[in-house]
Design a protein around this motif. Structure first.
Motif, PDB file in Angstrom:
ATOM      1  N   ALA A 260      -6.071   1.993   5.240  1.00 51.51           N
ATOM      2  CA  ALA A 260      -5.101   2.946   4.706  1.00 51.51           C
ATOM      3  C   ALA A 260      -3.775   2.255   4.426  1.00 51.51           C
ATOM      4  O   ALA A 260      -3.427   1.268   5.079  1.00 51.51           O
ATOM      5  N   TRP A 261      -3.044   2.794   3.466  1.00 50.17           N
ATOM      6  CA  TRP A 261      -1.737   2.274   3.066  1.00 50.17           C
ATOM      7  C   TRP A 261      -0.747   3.433   3.056  1.00 50.17           C
ATOM      8  O   TRP A 261      -1.048   4.511   2.508  1.00 50.17           O
ATOM      9  N   GLU A 262       0.434   3.219   3.637  1.00 47.57           N
ATOM     10  CA  GLU A 262       1.457   4.264   3.664  1.00 47.57           C
ATOM     11  C   GLU A 262       2.240   4.273   2.354  1.00 47.57           C
ATOM     12  O   GLU A 262       3.430   3.983   2.294  1.00 47.57           O
ATOM     13  N   SER A 263       1.539   4.608   1.301  1.00 51.08           N
ATOM     14  CA  SER A 263       2.132   4.774  -0.022  1.00 51.08           C
ATOM     15  C   SER A 263       1.120   5.505  -0.894  1.00 51.08           C
ATOM     16  O   SER A 263      -0.074   5.561  -0.569  1.00 51.08           O
ATOM     17  N   ALA A 264       1.606   6.050  -2.003  1.00 48.28           N
ATOM     18  CA  ALA A 264       0.731   6.792  -2.907  1.00 48.28           C
ATOM     19  C   ALA A 264       0.152   5.830  -3.946  1.00 48.28           C
ATOM     20  O   ALA A 264       0.785   5.529  -4.957  1.00 48.28           O
ATOM     21  N   LEU A 265      -1.048   5.302  -3.683  1.00 48.83           N
ATOM     22  CA  LEU A 265      -1.685   4.352  -4.586  1.00 48.83           C
ATOM     23  C   LEU A 265      -2.564   5.083  -5.591  1.00 48.83           C
ATOM     24  O   LEU A 265      -3.197   6.097  -5.276  1.00 48.83           O
ATOM     25  N   THR A 266      -2.623   4.552  -6.797  1.00 52.07           N
ATOM     26  CA  THR A 266      -3.604   5.032  -7.766  1.00 52.07           C
ATOM     27  C   THR A 266      -4.965   4.441  -7.409  1.00 52.07           C
ATOM     28  O   THR A 266      -5.076   3.534  -6.571  1.00 52.07           O
ATOM     29  N   ARG A 267      -5.985   4.921  -8.080  1.00 49.00           N
ATOM     30  CA  ARG A 267      -7.336   4.389  -7.860  1.00 49.00           C
ATOM     31  C   ARG A 267      -7.367   2.887  -8.141  1.00 49.00           C
ATOM     32  O   ARG A 267      -7.946   2.113  -7.363  1.00 49.00           O
ATOM     33  N   GLU A 268      -6.737   2.470  -9.221  1.00 50.38           N
ATOM     34  CA  GLU A 268      -6.746   1.054  -9.581  1.00 50.38           C
ATOM     35  C   GLU A 268      -5.960   0.225  -8.552  1.00 50.38           C
ATOM     36  O   GLU A 268      -6.370  -0.874  -8.176  1.00 50.38           O
ATOM     37  N   GLN A 269      -4.835   0.750  -8.092  1.00 42.85           N
ATOM     38  CA  GLN A 269      -4.045   0.027  -7.097  1.00 42.85           C
ATOM     39  C   GLN A 269      -4.801  -0.106  -5.777  1.00 42.85           C
ATOM     40  O   GLN A 269      -4.735  -1.144  -5.105  1.00 42.85           O
ATOM     41  N   LEU A 270      -5.533   0.930  -5.411  1.00 41.46           N
ATOM     42  CA  LEU A 270      -6.325   0.862  -4.182  1.00 41.46           C
ATOM     43  C   LEU A 270      -7.436  -0.173  -4.323  1.00 41.46           C
ATOM     44  O   LEU A 270      -7.694  -0.959  -3.399  1.00 41.46           O
ATOM     45  N   GLN A 271      -8.083  -0.181  -5.463  1.00 40.40           N
ATOM     46  CA  GLN A 271      -9.138  -1.158  -5.694  1.00 40.40           C
ATOM     47  C   GLN A 271      -8.573  -2.588  -5.641  1.00 40.40           C
ATOM     48  O   GLN A 271      -9.188  -3.486  -5.042  1.00 40.40           O
ATOM     49  N   ASP A 272      -7.398  -2.795  -6.188  1.00 43.24           N
ATOM     50  CA  ASP A 272      -6.755  -4.108  -6.140  1.00 43.24           C
ATOM     51  C   ASP A 272      -6.390  -4.490  -4.699  1.00 43.24           C
ATOM     52  O   ASP A 272      -6.550  -5.646  -4.297  1.00 43.24           O
ATOM     53  N   ALA A 273      -5.897  -3.529  -3.924  1.00 45.87           N
ATOM     54  CA  ALA A 273      -5.523  -3.797  -2.533  1.00 45.87           C
ATOM     55  C   ALA A 273      -6.747  -4.212  -1.720  1.00 45.87           C
ATOM     56  O   ALA A 273      -6.680  -5.144  -0.890  1.00 45.87           O
ATOM     57  N   LEU A 274      -7.877  -3.560  -1.961  1.00 42.35           N
ATOM     58  CA  LEU A 274      -9.104  -3.937  -1.260  1.00 42.35           C
ATOM     59  C   LEU A 274      -9.585  -5.321  -1.711  1.00 42.35           C
ATOM     60  O   LEU A 274     -10.047  -6.128  -0.897  1.00 42.35           O
ATOM     61  N   GLN A 275      -9.448  -5.594  -3.002  1.00 41.01           N
ATOM     62  CA  GLN A 275      -9.865  -6.899  -3.529  1.00 41.01           C
ATOM     63  C   GLN A 275      -9.054  -8.019  -2.886  1.00 41.01           C
ATOM     64  O   GLN A 275      -9.590  -9.104  -2.583  1.00 41.01           O
ATOM     65  N   LYS A 276      -7.769  -7.784  -2.642  1.00 36.39           N
ATOM     66  CA  LYS A 276      -6.928  -8.790  -2.001  1.00 36.39           C
ATOM     67  C   LYS A 276      -7.371  -9.072  -0.571  1.00 36.39           C
ATOM     68  O   LYS A 276      -7.095 -10.146  -0.020  1.00 36.39           O
ATOM     69  N   LEU A 277      -8.040  -8.102   0.048  1.00 37.92           N
ATOM     70  CA  LEU A 277      -8.604  -8.312   1.387  1.00 37.92           C
ATOM     71  C   LEU A 277      -9.963  -9.015   1.327  1.00 37.92           C
ATOM     72  O   LEU A 277     -10.558  -9.301   2.367  1.00 37.92           O
ATOM     73  N   GLY A 278     -10.457  -9.263   0.129  1.00 37.21           N
ATOM     74  CA  GLY A 278     -11.772  -9.871  -0.036  1.00 37.21           C
ATOM     75  C   GLY A 278     -12.898  -8.870  -0.007  1.00 37.21           C
ATOM     76  O   GLY A 278     -14.046  -9.226   0.263  1.00 37.21           O
ATOM     77  N   ILE A 279     -12.588  -7.603  -0.303  1.00 37.23           N
ATOM     78  CA  ILE A 279     -13.592  -6.535  -0.254  1.00 37.23           C
ATOM     79  C   ILE A 279     -13.798  -5.987  -1.665  1.00 37.23           C
ATOM     80  O   ILE A 279     -12.968  -5.218  -2.188  1.00 37.23           O
TER      81      ILE A 279
END
Length: 348
Positions: A260-279
């Motif tokens: 989870a992230w304490e911000s309002a992410l779009t679908r694309e931003q969430l997908q990018d955040a997971l990709q940065k974790l290697g997921i």
């Protein structure tokens, strides 16, 4: 004010609830019950109390309990700092007092997580020491008894009311007297409109006589809570649900949660955040909106569920199998809309 102890205690002995920690009122049992009841209603706390005492019957067991197992026992009660401080205090009790809570108010007060009220409850009920135990219930009772408009949240008012409680205390039964005041506040002299017709102190109550018991006590207006958006990624793989450990300090410290992230992410931003974790997650349906209210903030939750291959994860993340969700990883109630607190599968 005339003495209140006699009618109060007569009422208490006839009407008190049969609670598990009253059946065996040891210092440890009283301690556990009072810490649980700080932020939890009695009806909700009793099953947790029974489970906790069965698993950790004394301070030594509490001191030795693994952190995640302890938080799992506490899961559903919230305010996890309470149980973290209990374990710190239990370790001090084992190191300094031979595994038994000390029969001394000042020594109890010095333990982590034990304030004036809890120290007074343990000292008076378990050890018969003539010290007050003044909580919100007791402050409300005494504001009405004395028809006192003082703001009960101020230190000066608390000191005054505590002295009044002490002045009325029978020295031979301080524990029963403290319990009776708490019980009266919980069952009869309740917030809002009290049940004055059922009150053993009605004839002595100045607030009732003035017709303004329901206007007391006086409290300041609550501060407005800050609203925080939280975006949740409920990601599953063949190894289980993606969980993230929260930081060791701060809100929900050290607990496990869906990513989870304490911000309002779009679908694309969430997908990018997971990709940065290697997921490399594939997101599917959106999660229904949910809200969780903390003491000083409100979480507005939303996000997406999805799937991912069971890739190796960075530190602080795990794939939690169904059995591990049920038995090992304490997921806080803030995420109860998406992960059942005591079940083996996510809700979605």
């Amino acid at each position: 004010m005339q003495p209140i102890a006699a009618p109060l205690l007569q009422w208490f002995y006839a009407n008190k609830r049969l609670l598990p920690f009253r059946q065996e009122p040891s210092a440890y049992h009283i301690w556990v019950s009072e810490i649980m009841l700080q932020q939890t209603r009695m009806t909700a706390a009793v099953p947790y109390y029974n489970r906790f005492i069965a698993a950790l019957p004394d301070p030594a067991a509490l001191a030795a309990c693994p952190t995640d197992a302890l938080r799992k026992l506490w899961q559903g009660l919230g305010y996890y700092n309470r149980v973290n401080n209990m374990q710190k205090a239990a370790r001090i009790v084992c190191e300094q007092y031979g595994g038994e809570l000390p029969a001394d108010y000042a020594a109890l007060r010095a333990l982590p997580g034990i304030g004036d009220y809890t120290a007074g409850a343990i000292a008076s009920i378990a050890f018969g020491l003539p010290v007050p135990a003044v909580d919100g219930n007791v402050l409300r009772v005494f504001a009405r008894l004395y028809n006192d408009d003082a703001d009960i949240m101020t230190p000066a008012a608390k000191r005054l009311f505590t002295q009044r409680v002490l002045d009325q205390m029978p020295k031979d039964t301080p524990g029963a007297y403290n319990e009776a005041l708490m019980e009266l506040g919980a069952l009869v002299c309740i917030p809002g409109t009290p049940h004055c017709g059922d009150c053993p102190l009605r004839a002595l109550c100045q607030g009732c006589a003035a017709g303004r018991a329901d206007k007391l006590p006086v409290k300041p207006a609550p501060k407005e809570k800050r609203t925080v958006p939280v975006t949740v990624a409920l990601i599953s793989s063949e190894q289980g649900l993606l969980l993230q450990r929260r930081p060791a300090k701060g809100l929900l410290a050290g607990l496990w949660q869906p990513a989870a992230w304490e911000s309002a992410l779009t679908r694309e931003q969430l997908q990018d955040a997971l990709q940065k974790l290697g997921i490399p997650a594939v997101l599917g349906e959106s999660l229904p909106p949910a809200k969780h209210v903390f003491t000083h903030r409100i979480w507005q939750l939303g996000g997406w569920q999805g799937t991912a291959p069971a890739v190796p994860l960075p530190d602080g993340y795990v794939w939690a199998a169904k059995s591990q969700l049920a038995e090992i990883y304490p997921v806080p109630n803030a995420f109860a809309a998406y992960v059942k607190p005591d079940a083996d599968t996510p809700k979605l």
